[in-house]
Scaffold this motif. Structure first.
Motif, PDB file in Angstrom:
ATOM      1  N   ILE A  89       0.808  -1.225   0.000  1.00  0.00           N
ATOM      2  CA  ILE A  89       0.000   0.000   0.000  1.00  0.00           C
ATOM      3  C   ILE A  89       0.839   1.272   0.000  1.00  0.00           C
ATOM      4  CG2 ILE A  89      -1.944  -1.148   1.168  1.00  0.00           C
ATOM      5  CD1 ILE A  89      -1.064   0.117   3.787  1.00  0.00           C
ATOM      6  N   ILE A 178      -5.776   7.692  -0.156  1.00  0.00           N
ATOM      7  CA  ILE A 178      -5.402   7.919   1.240  1.00  0.00           C
ATOM      8  C   ILE A 178      -6.184   9.101   1.784  1.00  0.00           C
ATOM      9  CG2 ILE A 178      -3.534   8.636   2.787  1.00  0.00           C
ATOM     10  CD1 ILE A 178      -1.612   7.014   1.079  1.00  0.00           C
ATOM     11  N   TYR A 183      -2.562  11.684   6.302  1.00  0.00           N
ATOM     12  CA  TYR A 183      -3.215  10.391   6.484  1.00  0.00           C
ATOM     13  C   TYR A 183      -4.584  10.502   7.172  1.00  0.00           C
ATOM     14  CZ  TYR A 183       0.754   7.724   4.811  1.00  0.00           C
ATOM     15  OH  TYR A 183       1.730   7.191   4.014  1.00  0.00           O
ATOM     16  N   SER A 236      -3.464   1.375  13.201  1.00  0.00           N
ATOM     17  CA  SER A 236      -3.320   1.647  14.636  1.00  0.00           C
ATOM     18  C   SER A 236      -4.484   1.154  15.490  1.00  0.00           C
ATOM     19  CB  SER A 236      -3.055   3.137  14.861  1.00  0.00           C
ATOM     20  OG  SER A 236      -3.884   3.916  14.063  1.00  0.00           O
ATOM     21  N   ARG A 242       1.908   3.497  16.288  1.00  0.00           N
ATOM     22  CA  ARG A 242       3.202   3.098  15.738  1.00  0.00           C
ATOM     23  C   ARG A 242       4.309   3.937  16.340  1.00  0.00           C
ATOM     24  NH1 ARG A 242      -0.366   2.603  11.493  1.00  0.00           N
ATOM     25  NH2 ARG A 242      -0.221   4.801  10.995  1.00  0.00           N
TER      26      ARG A 242
HETATM   27  C1  LIG Z   1      -0.426   3.350   7.584  1.00  0.00           C
HETATM   28  C2  LIG Z   1      -1.428   3.295   6.520  1.00  0.00           C
HETATM   29  C3  LIG Z   1      -2.776   2.981   6.804  1.00  0.00           C
HETATM   30  C4  LIG Z   1      -3.299   2.681   8.197  1.00  0.00           C
HETATM   31  O1  LIG Z   1      -3.391   3.837   8.951  1.00  0.00           O
HETATM   32  P1  LIG Z   1      -4.093   3.849  10.413  1.00  0.00           P
HETATM   33  O2  LIG Z   1      -4.543   5.238  10.564  1.00  0.00           O
HETATM   34  O3  LIG Z   1      -3.045   3.441  11.375  1.00  0.00           O
HETATM   35  O4  LIG Z   1      -5.215   2.890  10.372  1.00  0.00           O
HETATM   36  C5  LIG Z   1      -3.664   2.930   5.738  1.00  0.00           C
HETATM   37  N1  LIG Z   1      -3.273   3.187   4.464  1.00  0.00           N
HETATM   38  C6  LIG Z   1      -2.001   3.491   4.158  1.00  0.00           C
HETATM   39  C7  LIG Z   1      -1.651   3.748   2.739  1.00  0.00           C
HETATM   40  C8  LIG Z   1      -1.040   3.552   5.168  1.00  0.00           C
HETATM   41  O5  LIG Z   1       0.218   3.866   4.838  1.00  0.00           O
END
Ligand SMILES: *Cc1c(COP(=O)(O)O)cnc(C)c1O
Length: 250
Positions: A89, A178, A183, A236, A242
């Motif tokens: 991903i 995303i 994020y 998470s 993390r």
């Molecule tokens: C890290 C990541 C996630 C998960 O993120 P969380 O907020 O910890 O659930 C989902 N998609 C991508 C592309 C990521 O890099």
């Protein structure tokens, strides 16, 4: 038992319980909006987490995991069962494509194809390794922020067409986003991806069910499901926060 092993055991049991809670929430969210719960796949995003912790979630019955660094996946995959379906991903560089495909025979999907060049590299690598066709998603930048990751929504049809028509060793399987650079994502980001799917399905003449929507992470997966997500990527909330040894690396 050593302290790190004890921590992994405790972390693992917690992660397995958290996974069960997430799966229940996914099911409820799907049912609330009249969707079939089986049509929403949970990718457990295990980046930065040790194989022992991943193993606990596997033992709880989960099979689909996501990673976004090639090196980390190359180290982890051989230490874990071969029936895991790995989703890549993260941002993929062309010079890492071959080692990724060669080192992870059970790589199920690359969710982050964002230009023709990387699609071509994947296509050739699958052919030269004699692997079965690889499922890919086209990553769309739905927030409009300056970022290398994701094709502009206006370019998603062309890239999807390229994968479908020009890459015989890839299986075009849908779209991923995303959201924002930090994020997080907004309903507008999800709506943009839904619109992209409508366009792609119309232009390519494929039914909606053949075009996955990978959207929704820990903080917003229920909303994403209500807006039509078929793949949620959850880190998470399953594995805990993390810790990055070197903040600059991420
Ligand atoms: C890290 C990541 C996630 C998960 O993120 P969380 O907020 O910890 O659930 C989902 N998609 C991508 C592309 C990521 O890099």
């Amino acid at each position: 038992m050593s302290a790190p092993a004890a921590a992994a055991l405790e972390g693992g049991a917690g992660a397995a319980a958290a996974l069960r809670a997430v799966v229940a929430r996914v099911r409820q969210a799907a049912e609330r909006c009249g969707r079939h719960p089986e049509r929403v796949k949970v990718v457990a995003v295990s980046k930065t987490k040790p194989p022992a912790v991943v193993r606990h979630v596997y033992d709880a019955g989960h099979r689909c995991f996501g990673e976004n660094y090639v090196q980390e996946l190359l180290e982890k995959a051989p230490q874990l069962p071969a029936d895991i379906e790995w989703h890549f991903i993260g941002h993929l560089q062309s010079n890492k494509v071959k080692s990724l495909l060669a080192g992870v025979p059970n790589l199920d999907m690359v969710e982050s194809v964002d230009d023709e060049k990387i699609a071509n590299h994947l296509d050739r690598a699958v052919a030269s390794l004699g692997r079965k066709p690889l499922k890919v998603l086209v990553q769309v930048n739905t927030s409009g922020e300056e970022s290398k990751s994701g094709v502009d929504p206006s370019g998603c049809v062309e890239l999807a067409k390229h994968v479908k028509m020009g890459c015989p060793n890839l299986v075009f399987s849908g779209l991923m986003t995303i959201g924002m650079l930090d994020y997080t994502s907004t309903p507008e980001n999800f709506k943009t991806l839904v619109n992209c799917r409508d366009e792609v399905c119309k232009e390519l003449g494929i039914p909606e069910e053949q075009c996955e929507l990978s959207m929704g992470m820990s903080s917003d997966f229920e909303q994403a499901i209500e807006m039509g997500s078929t793949i949620v990527r959850i880190g998470s909330t399953i594995f805990g926060a993390r810790e990055y040894p070197n903040k600059n690396k991420n």
